[in-house]
Write a protein that holds these residues in place. Structure first.
Motif, PDB file in Angstrom:
ATOM      1  N   TYR A 166      11.819  25.802  -3.238  1.00  0.00           N
ATOM      2  CA  TYR A 166      11.680  25.431  -4.648  1.00  0.00           C
ATOM      3  C   TYR A 166      10.384  24.670  -4.888  1.00  0.00           C
ATOM      4  O   TYR A 166       9.967  23.852  -4.072  1.00  0.00           O
ATOM      5  N   SER A 167       9.752  24.948  -6.021  1.00  0.00           N
ATOM      6  CA  SER A 167       8.593  24.185  -6.464  1.00  0.00           C
ATOM      7  C   SER A 167       8.562  24.176  -7.978  1.00  0.00           C
ATOM      8  O   SER A 167       8.681  25.228  -8.617  1.00  0.00           O
ATOM      9  N   ARG A 181       5.789  26.465  -9.208  1.00  0.00           N
ATOM     10  CA  ARG A 181       5.778  27.738  -8.485  1.00  0.00           C
ATOM     11  C   ARG A 181       4.790  28.738  -9.085  1.00  0.00           C
ATOM     12  O   ARG A 181       3.924  29.274  -8.400  1.00  0.00           O
TER      13      ARG A 181
END
Length: 338
Positions: free
Chosen positions: A203-204, A207
């Motif tokens: 996860y970011s 992203r």
């Protein structure tokens, strides 16, 4: 003026009090010299445990603190050269007070690895998710379920990990792009290692943005395809370039050239990995203003990172639009004089 030091005459005995005072002074000097020697590798700070292991007692340490010679900076850290910390002493203090599993991370780890030209607001330290850590002024604690392997006596995460985390913790997209570009440009991390690490991230919150920026930085201008730039032009209502050529030179594919033949406008897109942060974007904006105002053909510079950041992308495409208008004006003028 200071009074001259007097010494007892030959045969003159010193009082017991004077002898005790002299002994205390000698002992204080011994402790100070010992502490400074122990603190030298840490830029003027040392742990309580190191002082105790060297033979000092808690009472002796507290006596030095009470008289203002040393300063306690938390449960573990003692400053022996004044209370204000500078240089790497701040990082040692942050680590010691954050626990034995703490590590410098993000931009702080990059600075410890040698990053130049970056100003640190807070010290970034990662700790295990279940760690009990007291808040420390000027330190940001990041709790992680799994910490990355560390390097160095001054514990820090590896540059490719630190760079990705610095980008994710940055206060803006511009800052995120800058720290990544600087880390690669200064050769703290290789493009291949950075790209591989980014592909391992789950996860970011950034992203979508970092997907394109990491690709830009690691693969240069080639990561910005012809269709991408054409799409940006269409979105601005600009005519699509009449010719787009991926140049091949002695070092392979280096940049994408974009031409509007009728207007005499040429745009050269520069890869992000050649530059330190966003400075070249600002340089290009200034150079483009000069290019639009003179000469037969108009040659513009467009750093690829500038196209990834909305405010700078808008400014650069404004310049492309102005260049096309100016190019058409010059073409019409040439036609009228023939």
């Amino acid at each position: 003026m200071d009074q001259p030091t007097t010494f007892p005459e030959a045969g003159e005995s010193r009082s017991p009090r004077a002898l005790r005072d002299e002994a205390r002074r000698v002992e204080r000097e011994r402790r100070q010299l010992l502490a400074e020697e122990l603190a030298a590798p840490y830029d003027g700070v040392v742990t309580l445990a190191i002082l105790l292991a060297a033979g000092l007692t808690r009472g002796q340490i507290e006596a030095q603190v009470a008289r203002g010679a040393w300063h306690r900076l938390g449960r573990h850290t003692v400053a022996v050269r004044g209370q204000a910390l500078a240089g790497r002493a701040r990082w040692w203090h942050a680590l010691w007070e954050s626990g034995r599993h703490a590590a410098l991370d993000g931009a702080t780890a990059l600075l410890a690895a040698g990053l130049k030209g970056w100003s640190e607001r807070d010290i970034d330290v990662t700790v295990p998710n279940n760690a009990r850590v007291r808040p420390i002024p000027g330190v940001r604690h990041h709790r992680l379920r799994e910490q990355a392997p560390t390097v160095g006596a001054l514990r820090r995460t590896r540059p490719e990990v630190a760079a990705i985390r610095a980008a994710q913790w940055a206060v803006s997209d511009a800052e995120a792009a800058t720290v990544l570009a600087m880390a690669v440009q200064q050769r703290l991390v290789s493009p291949g290692a950075l790209l591989e690490r980014w592909r391992q991230v789950g996860y970011s919150g950034r992203r979508a943005f970092l997907d394109v920026v990491v690709e830009d930085i690691c693969n240069g201008a080639e990561s910005l395809g012809e269709l991408d730039f054409a799409r940006m032009c269409r979105a601005r209502g600009l005519a699509e370039p009449s010719r787009q050529v991926l140049r091949t030179g002695p070092k392979g594919r280096a940049y994408l050239d974009v031409f509007w033949d009728d207007e005499g406008v040429h745009v050269e897109i520069h890869g992000a990995h050649h530059y330190a942060g966003l400075t070249p974007v600002e340089d290009a904006l200034r150079a483009n203003d000069l290019a639009i105002s003179g000469g037969d053909e108009i040659h513009l510079q467009v750093p690829v990172l500038g196209l990834r950041l909305p405010p700078r992308r808008s400014a650069l495409l404004d310049q492309v639009e102005r260049a096309l208008v100016e190019g058409r004006r010059r073409a019409a003028q040439r036609s009228s004089t023939q």
